[in-house]
Design a protein around this motif. Structure first.
Motif, PDB file in Angstrom:
ATOM      1  N   VAL A 121       0.816  -1.210   0.000  1.00 32.93           N
ATOM      2  CA  VAL A 121       0.000   0.000   0.000  1.00 32.93           C
ATOM      3  C   VAL A 121       0.858   1.273   0.000  1.00 32.93           C
ATOM      4  CG1 VAL A 121      -2.019  -1.100   1.056  1.00 32.93           C
ATOM      5  CG2 VAL A 121      -0.274  -0.056   2.529  1.00 32.93           C
ATOM      6  N   MET A 122       2.177   1.116   0.179  1.00 29.51           N
ATOM      7  CA  MET A 122       3.096   2.257   0.096  1.00 29.51           C
ATOM      8  C   MET A 122       4.392   1.761  -0.517  1.00 29.51           C
ATOM      9  SD  MET A 122       4.725   4.646   3.091  1.00 29.51           S
ATOM     10  CE  MET A 122       3.137   5.328   3.550  1.00 29.51           C
ATOM     11  N   TRP A 123       4.906   2.530  -1.473  1.00 33.95           N
ATOM     12  CA  TRP A 123       6.116   2.148  -2.211  1.00 33.95           C
ATOM     13  C   TRP A 123       6.761   3.445  -2.654  1.00 33.95           C
ATOM     14  CZ3 TRP A 123       8.049  -2.720  -3.007  1.00 33.95           C
ATOM     15  CH2 TRP A 123       8.947  -2.918  -4.054  1.00 33.95           C
ATOM     16  N   ASN A 124       7.804   3.881  -1.961  1.00 34.24           N
ATOM     17  CA  ASN A 124       8.380   5.183  -2.275  1.00 34.24           C
ATOM     18  C   ASN A 124       9.405   5.099  -3.418  1.00 34.24           C
ATOM     19  OD1 ASN A 124      10.632   4.122  -0.925  1.00 34.24           O
ATOM     20  ND2 ASN A 124      10.971   5.958   0.304  1.00 34.24           N
ATOM     21  N   PRO A 125       9.884   6.261  -3.903  1.00 36.34           N
ATOM     22  CA  PRO A 125      10.846   6.251  -5.010  1.00 36.34           C
ATOM     23  C   PRO A 125      12.113   5.443  -4.716  1.00 36.34           C
ATOM     24  CG  PRO A 125       9.893   8.431  -4.818  1.00 36.34           C
ATOM     25  CD  PRO A 125       9.421   7.638  -3.609  1.00 36.34           C
ATOM     26  N   ALA A 126      12.575   5.433  -3.476  1.00 36.17           N
ATOM     27  CA  ALA A 126      13.762   4.642  -3.141  1.00 36.17           C
ATOM     28  C   ALA A 126      13.477   3.146  -3.319  1.00 36.17           C
ATOM     29  CB  ALA A 126      14.225   4.940  -1.719  1.00 36.17           C
ATOM     30  N   ALA A 127      12.247   2.700  -3.032  1.00 35.68           N
ATOM     31  CA  ALA A 127      11.877   1.300  -3.263  1.00 35.68           C
ATOM     32  C   ALA A 127      11.904   1.003  -4.762  1.00 35.68           C
ATOM     33  CB  ALA A 127      10.498   1.000  -2.678  1.00 35.68           C
ATOM     34  N   GLU A 128      11.461   1.965  -5.572  1.00 31.35           N
ATOM     35  CA  GLU A 128      11.517   1.793  -7.027  1.00 31.35           C
ATOM     36  C   GLU A 128      12.949   1.574  -7.480  1.00 31.35           C
ATOM     37  OE1 GLU A 128       9.713   5.183  -8.919  1.00 31.35           O
ATOM     38  OE2 GLU A 128       7.697   4.617  -8.290  1.00 31.35           O
ATOM     39  N   ARG A 129      13.863   2.429  -6.981  1.00 31.65           N
ATOM     40  CA  ARG A 129      15.271   2.318  -7.377  1.00 31.65           C
ATOM     41  C   ARG A 129      15.883   1.008  -6.868  1.00 31.65           C
ATOM     42  NH1 ARG A 129      14.922   7.624  -5.706  1.00 31.65           N
ATOM     43  NH2 ARG A 129      15.897   7.164  -3.693  1.00 31.65           N
ATOM     44  N   MET A 130      15.566   0.631  -5.640  1.00 32.29           N
ATOM     45  CA  MET A 130      16.176  -0.539  -5.021  1.00 32.29           C
ATOM     46  C   MET A 130      15.720  -1.847  -5.655  1.00 32.29           C
ATOM     47  SD  MET A 130      16.193  -1.540  -0.970  1.00 32.29           S
ATOM     48  CE  MET A 130      16.718   0.118  -0.568  1.00 32.29           C
ATOM     49  N   PHE A 131      14.420  -1.973  -5.897  1.00 31.78           N
ATOM     50  CA  PHE A 131      13.859  -3.249  -6.338  1.00 31.78           C
ATOM     51  C   PHE A 131      13.496  -3.298  -7.822  1.00 31.78           C
ATOM     52  CE2 PHE A 131      12.845  -3.030  -1.754  1.00 31.78           C
ATOM     53  CZ  PHE A 131      13.591  -4.120  -1.336  1.00 31.78           C
ATOM     54  N   GLY A 132      13.464  -2.141  -8.493  1.00 28.68           N
ATOM     55  CA  GLY A 132      13.225  -2.121  -9.931  1.00 28.68           C
ATOM     56  C   GLY A 132      11.775  -2.057 -10.374  1.00 28.68           C
TER      57      GLY A 132
ATOM     58  N   SER B 114       8.184  -0.090 -10.521  1.00 31.34           N
ATOM     59  CA  SER B 114       7.594   1.238 -10.359  1.00 31.34           C
ATOM     60  C   SER B 114       6.523   1.179  -9.271  1.00 31.34           C
ATOM     61  CB  SER B 114       6.958   1.707 -11.676  1.00 31.34           C
ATOM     62  OG  SER B 114       5.786   0.938 -11.938  1.00 31.34           O
ATOM     63  N   ARG B 115       6.142   2.310  -8.795  1.00 30.29           N
ATOM     64  CA  ARG B 115       5.066   2.377  -7.794  1.00 30.29           C
ATOM     65  C   ARG B 115       3.798   1.728  -8.351  1.00 30.29           C
ATOM     66  NH1 ARG B 115       4.175   7.931  -4.778  1.00 30.29           N
ATOM     67  NH2 ARG B 115       6.183   7.247  -3.989  1.00 30.29           N
ATOM     68  N   GLN B 116       3.497   2.004  -9.628  1.00 26.16           N
ATOM     69  CA  GLN B 116       2.294   1.444 -10.245  1.00 26.16           C
ATOM     70  C   GLN B 116       2.369  -0.083 -10.309  1.00 26.16           C
ATOM     71  OE1 GLN B 116       4.161   3.948 -11.590  1.00 26.16           O
ATOM     72  NE2 GLN B 116       2.780   5.635 -11.107  1.00 26.16           N
ATOM     73  N   GLU B 117       3.537  -0.632 -10.592  1.00 23.57           N
ATOM     74  CA  GLU B 117       3.693  -2.087 -10.652  1.00 23.57           C
ATOM     75  C   GLU B 117       3.567  -2.730  -9.265  1.00 23.57           C
ATOM     76  OE1 GLU B 117       6.845  -3.211 -14.070  1.00 23.57           O
ATOM     77  OE2 GLU B 117       7.594  -1.792 -12.572  1.00 23.57           O
ATOM     78  N   ALA B 118       4.037  -2.043  -8.242  1.00 23.32           N
ATOM     79  CA  ALA B 118       4.095  -2.632  -6.900  1.00 23.32           C
ATOM     80  C   ALA B 118       2.798  -2.491  -6.111  1.00 23.32           C
ATOM     81  CB  ALA B 118       5.242  -1.996  -6.109  1.00 23.32           C
ATOM     82  N   MET B 119       2.110  -1.369  -6.259  1.00 19.94           N
ATOM     83  CA  MET B 119       0.927  -1.114  -5.439  1.00 19.94           C
ATOM     84  C   MET B 119      -0.128  -2.206  -5.630  1.00 19.94           C
ATOM     85  SD  MET B 119       1.534   1.544  -3.613  1.00 19.94           S
ATOM     86  CE  MET B 119      -0.009   2.267  -3.118  1.00 19.94           C
TER      87      MET B 119
END
Length: 148
Positions: free
Chosen positions: A28-39, A41-46
């Motif tokens: 339910v939360m995925w910040n820009p650093a999570a995008e960079r770390m895990f690859g 995007s917020r849209q893909e992860a949410m």
């Protein structure tokens, strides 16, 4: 009186990943650093499961603990720094360190778990290399002592 802090702006500005999941384990939360770390995007992860970043061999253990934590409202980890393997979108292995916190609904029931995560892969690899080198040097020194 100090100015109010915009928490969304704060979380998005952090260098560490901030990932929160609801009671079912959906992101339910995925910040820009999570995008960079895990690859991802917020849209893909949410709305997705944490299985996105948990290596398959560790998933059962993770989910057993997660569901127990949500059922009891207690985590044995509290403020402990946890170090575990993780997976990047491209399949490469990561070594991460993180803390977890329980978030509760207005009625006090467990509602979410938030993690603040740091990528420790480079440091982990350096330490492993140093341990290997030290073991080689110790073995060499021991064989020198034997032959002397």
């Amino acid at each position: 009186m100090p100015a109010a802090i915009d928490l969304t702006q704060l979380i998005d500005a952090l260098g560490d990943a901030v990932v929160a999941t609801d009671a079912s384990g959906a992101i339910v939360m995925w910040n820009p650093a999570a995008e960079r770390m895990f690859g991802y995007s917020r849209q893909e992860a949410m709305g997705q499961s944490l299985d996105l970043i948990i290596p398959e061999r560790l998933r059962k253990r993770h989910w057993d603990g997660y569901h127990k934590t949500m059922a009891t409202g207690h985590t044995k980890y509290g403020t402990d720094l946890l170090k575990v393997p993780a997976a990047h979108k491209d399949g490469r292995a990561l070594s991460i360190a993180f803390t977890v916190a329980m978030l509760r609904s207005a009625d006090g029931k467990p509602a979410a778990i938030v993690s603040v995560i740091r990528d420790e892969t480079s440091r982990f690899n350096e330490e492993r290399s140093l341990r290997k080198r030290l073991a080689e040097l110790e073995a060499r020194a021991a064989s020198s002592d034997i032959s002397a």
